[in-house]
Design a protein around this motif. Structure first.
Motif, short mmCIF file in Angstrom:
data_model
loop_
_atom_site.label_atom_id
_atom_site.label_comp_id
_atom_site.label_asym_id
_atom_site.label_seq_id
_atom_site.Cartn_x
_atom_site.Cartn_y
_atom_site.Cartn_z
N GLY A 252 -1.84 7.97 6.04
CA GLY A 252 -1.22 9.26 6.37
C GLY A 252 -0.82 10.04 5.13
N PRO A 253 -0.27 11.22 5.32
CA PRO A 253 0.07 12.10 4.20
C PRO A 253 1.29 11.60 3.42
CG PRO A 253 0.79 13.09 6.26
CD PRO A 253 -0.01 11.86 6.63
N ALA A 254 1.32 11.99 2.18
CA ALA A 254 2.48 11.71 1.34
C ALA A 254 3.55 12.76 1.61
CB ALA A 254 2.07 11.74 -0.13
N GLN A 255 4.78 12.47 1.16
CA GLN A 255 5.89 13.40 1.35
C GLN A 255 6.60 13.60 0.02
OE1 GLN A 255 8.41 13.18 4.92
NE2 GLN A 255 10.21 13.26 3.58
N LEU A 256 6.79 14.86 -0.35
CA LEU A 256 7.51 15.22 -1.57
C LEU A 256 8.80 15.92 -1.18
CD1 LEU A 256 7.70 15.66 -4.67
CD2 LEU A 256 6.48 17.82 -4.32
N ASP A 257 9.94 15.40 -1.67
CA ASP A 257 11.25 16.00 -1.45
C ASP A 257 11.85 16.37 -2.80
OD1 ASP A 257 12.19 15.65 1.56
OD2 ASP A 257 11.06 13.85 1.01
N ARG B 196 11.73 13.04 -5.00
CA ARG B 196 11.26 11.79 -4.39
C ARG B 196 9.87 12.02 -3.81
NH1 ARG B 196 14.33 8.06 0.21
NH2 ARG B 196 12.95 6.23 -0.03
N TYR B 197 8.93 11.13 -4.20
CA TYR B 197 7.54 11.23 -3.73
C TYR B 197 7.18 9.90 -3.08
CZ TYR B 197 2.52 12.21 -3.74
OH TYR B 197 1.22 12.43 -3.37
N ARG B 198 6.92 9.95 -1.76
CA ARG B 198 6.62 8.73 -1.00
C ARG B 198 5.20 8.81 -0.44
NH1 ARG B 198 11.71 8.87 2.99
NH2 ARG B 198 11.32 11.11 2.69
N THR B 199 4.44 7.74 -0.69
CA THR B 199 3.07 7.66 -0.18
C THR B 199 2.96 6.45 0.74
OG1 THR B 199 2.23 8.58 -2.24
CG2 THR B 199 0.65 7.52 -0.80
N ILE C 185 1.69 16.12 1.88
CA ILE C 185 0.57 16.32 0.97
C ILE C 185 -0.56 15.35 1.31
CG2 ILE C 185 -0.12 16.28 -1.47
CD1 ILE C 185 2.81 16.84 -2.17
N ASP C 186 -1.77 15.86 1.25
CA ASP C 186 -2.96 15.02 1.41
C ASP C 186 -3.20 14.30 0.08
OD1 ASP C 186 -5.38 13.83 1.82
OD2 ASP C 186 -6.49 15.69 2.22
N GLY D 248 0.79 -1.23 0.00
CA GLY D 248 0.00 0.00 0.00
C GLY D 248 0.81 1.27 0.00
N SER D 249 2.14 1.14 0.08
CA SER D 249 2.99 2.32 0.05
C SER D 249 3.74 2.39 -1.28
CB SER D 249 3.99 2.31 1.20
OG SER D 249 4.89 1.22 1.06
N THR D 250 4.05 3.60 -1.71
CA THR D 250 4.80 3.78 -2.97
C THR D 250 5.97 4.72 -2.72
OG1 THR D 250 3.43 5.65 -3.65
CG2 THR D 250 2.73 3.46 -4.37
N ASP D 251 6.98 4.56 -3.57
CA ASP D 251 8.16 5.41 -3.50
C ASP D 251 8.62 5.68 -4.93
OD1 ASP D 251 10.43 6.79 -2.86
OD2 ASP D 251 11.34 5.22 -1.63
N VAL D 252 8.50 6.94 -5.36
CA VAL D 252 8.86 7.33 -6.72
C VAL D 252 10.05 8.27 -6.65
CG1 VAL D 252 8.09 8.41 -8.85
CG2 VAL D 252 6.47 7.11 -7.44
#
Length: 559
Positions: A118-123, A111-114, A136-137, A77-81
């Motif tokens: 909970g919220p996603a994180q964009l670095d 890097r975009y991690r979902t 990010i929601d 259920g988690s992603t990491d781009v």
């Protein structure tokens, strides 16, 4: 594409993305996805397909193309781009620090991690230029918080930001140029999701700041944005204090700058810019001004407490209304209102000012204005209505028109060189005492001490004229008529020196001369009433320059 009961595999799949070709490899095995892609992004494709509205807006100022690599991992259920690119081949015609030549490398890591919940994180990390982190929601796409670090600033260790903050530490920043960039696409930030990425708090530390077409030098700021208004503390070479920047409204189409400053200094170069260049305000891009300054300095003149309220007219984007202008020093209070506007059919704007100057010590005021040693004491009022071509910052003598009234009491013109006090040195009458041996040497030699100076002055095309100026001293009175050229610093004046010999003389000079009657008729009537006074009265013509006046005695007509 290869499928099995365990998942799928991509074997050199070719596609189009971001305006260019992309090759995808990888797949899914046992519920875990690992995909990689190598492609080439075109500027036009980034303008259409970049994931964030702000990025799409910035890419509107890009040209060329650049290679990139993407890796995607997904499990439980988690992603990491992760996206990487050298940006070589992509030119950015953006203001610093995001300017870039197309052949230069500027390594980029995104890097975009979902997580599963909970919220996603964009670095984002842009090599030696800056980095950012957003929470990010995933449902709405809006930023819940974040931090932007530009230049030498760094991200804080905490990941629990509840609002978007930014810190900029740069050698130079052109706010005007960035404003044009962000406004060029019109409305890109009006979308709630896009607007949520805009910082609500800003800390600025810049060695060279440009704002409203002005170079402000080293500057720092701590600002907060609430209800679309930026507010906070500012510190720069020429100003310091609290300020607010309000958005455009019906009353203020270009917004409003509200400031309460401890100090503000307008250097000589800035004053000359206002006088000689109208282009900065011709475009109608200046906000309204509501400014109060505790210590205001114009060039090198300390002018005390400033209050200013001015705004562009909504129906005319080049014309200003000066609603309030007040200057208060320990020795004077000056207040004015007026306009800075172009007449119909004229490309040039004129300043119109109605003013009143009240002073308790005119000598101290002149010293403050870089005219020391001209006058001691003196209290009273100078008021008038004048206008000239150009800005309010610097009067333009050749085009000046208007009326001025002077009413000053209890002072003394000092023994100073005429050039120092400009036209006021003429009133000291020292030029008479230096060039002629007179019965009134004791009156003028040390500087004329007066009980009052009063009169009316008309100004036309830079020439000041009077026909009723009066100065009364202890032992004599001086009446003056004629003109002075404010541009060439020359004069054509007639002075009448009346001795204080009896009560009739005192009564005479205590009477104000009506400017309609003028000095000639006033003197003629006075001499008819006082033959003894007529015999003692002396008349002089003063011509030439202010620095080298030529004094010529003239005979007094018989009564």
């Amino acid at each position: 594409m290869h499928f099995s009961e365990q998942g799928f595999r991509l074997d050199k799949v070719h596609a189009q993305a971001l305006g260019g070709p992309v090759q995808v490899e990888g797949g899914m095995q046992a519920g875990q996805v690992e995909v990689s892609a190598t492609g080439q992004a075109q500027a036009q494709g980034l303008q259409r397909e970049a994931p964030l509205p702000l990025v799409r807006q910035l890419m509107g100022h890009s040209t060329g193309k650049t290679p990139y690599q993407v890796t995607v991992q997904a499990h439980g259920g988690s992603t990491d781009v992760v996206v990487r690119s050298s940006l070589q081949g992509l030119g950015l015609s953006l203001p610093a620090p995001l300017d870039k030549a197309s052949n230069a490398e500027l390594p980029l890591l995104v890097r975009y991690r979902t997580p599963a919940q909970g919220p996603a994180q964009l670095d984002v990390l842009l090599h030696q230029r800056g980095q950012l982190r957003y929470h990010i929601d995933p449902a709405s796409g809006q930023a819940l918080g974040g931090f932007i670090a530009v230049g030498e600033a760094e991200l804080p260790p905490s990941d629990t930001q509840t609002q978007v903050q930014a810190q900029l530490r740069l050698p130079a920043l052109d706010v005007d140029a960035w404003e044009q960039v962000l406004a060029s696409q019109g409305g890109a930030l009006d979308d709630p999701a896009a607007a949520s990425f805009v910082p609500q708090r800003l800390r600025l530390d810049v060695q060279a700041l440009r704002l409203y077409q002005r170079n402000l030098g080293p500057s720092s700021a701590q600002l907060e944005r609430r209800d679309a208004v930026w507010r906070g503390q500012l510190q720069a070479e020429y100003f310091a204090g609290y300020a607010e920047l309000h958005p455009a409204s019906t009353r203020n189409p270009n917004g409003l700058v509200f400031a309460r400053l401890e100090r503000l200094h307008l250097p000589k170069a800035e004053v000359e810019h206002l006088q000689n260049d109208d282009s900065s305000t011709d475009q109608g891009n200046w906000p309204a001004l509501d400014i109060e300054v505790q210590q205001f300095t114009l060039e090198d003149k300390a002018l005390g407490h400033l209050q200013l309220l001015a705004r562009l007219r909504p129906d005319s984007p080049r014309d200003w209304t000066l609603e309030r202008l007040r200057l208060t020093t320990p020795d004077a209070r000056w207040q004015a209102h007026g306009s800075w506007a172009a007449a119909a059919g004229s490309p040039h704007r004129r300043t119109h000012i109605e003013f009143t100057l009240q002073t308790s010590d005119a000598g101290a005021l002149l010293t403050r204005l870089d005219m020391p040693g001209v006058l001691r004491d003196g209290n009273g009022t100078l008021s008038g209505n004048v206008h000239w071509q150009g800005s309010p910052a610097t009067p333009h003598w050749p085009s000046m028109q208007g009326q001025v009234q002077l009413d000053m009491g209890k002072g003394q013109f000092l023994k100073a060189e005429p050039g120092m006090g400009r036209l006021l040195s003429v009133l000291s009458l020292q030029s008479i005492s230096r060039r002629l041996s007179l019965d009134f040497r004791d009156v003028f030699n040390a500087g004329f001490a007066f009980d009052f100076v009063r009169g009316d002055i008309a100004v036309a095309d830079g020439i000041a004229r009077t026909n009723n100026l009066q100065m009364k001293g202890l032992n004599a009175a001086v009446l003056m008529e004629g003109q002075a050229n404010l541009q060439d610093e020359t004069q054509q004046l007639r002075l009448v020196v009346v001795p204080e010999i009896n009560a009739m003389t005192a009564s005479l000079v205590a009477t104000a001369i009506n400017p309609v009657i003028g000095l000639g008729s006033f003197i003629a009537q006075a001499l008819l009433r006082g033959p003894a006074m007529a015999a003692a009265t002396r008349t002089f013509d003063v011509t030439g320059s202010w620095s080298e006046p030529v004094v010529t005695p003239v005979s007094t007509p018989a009564p």
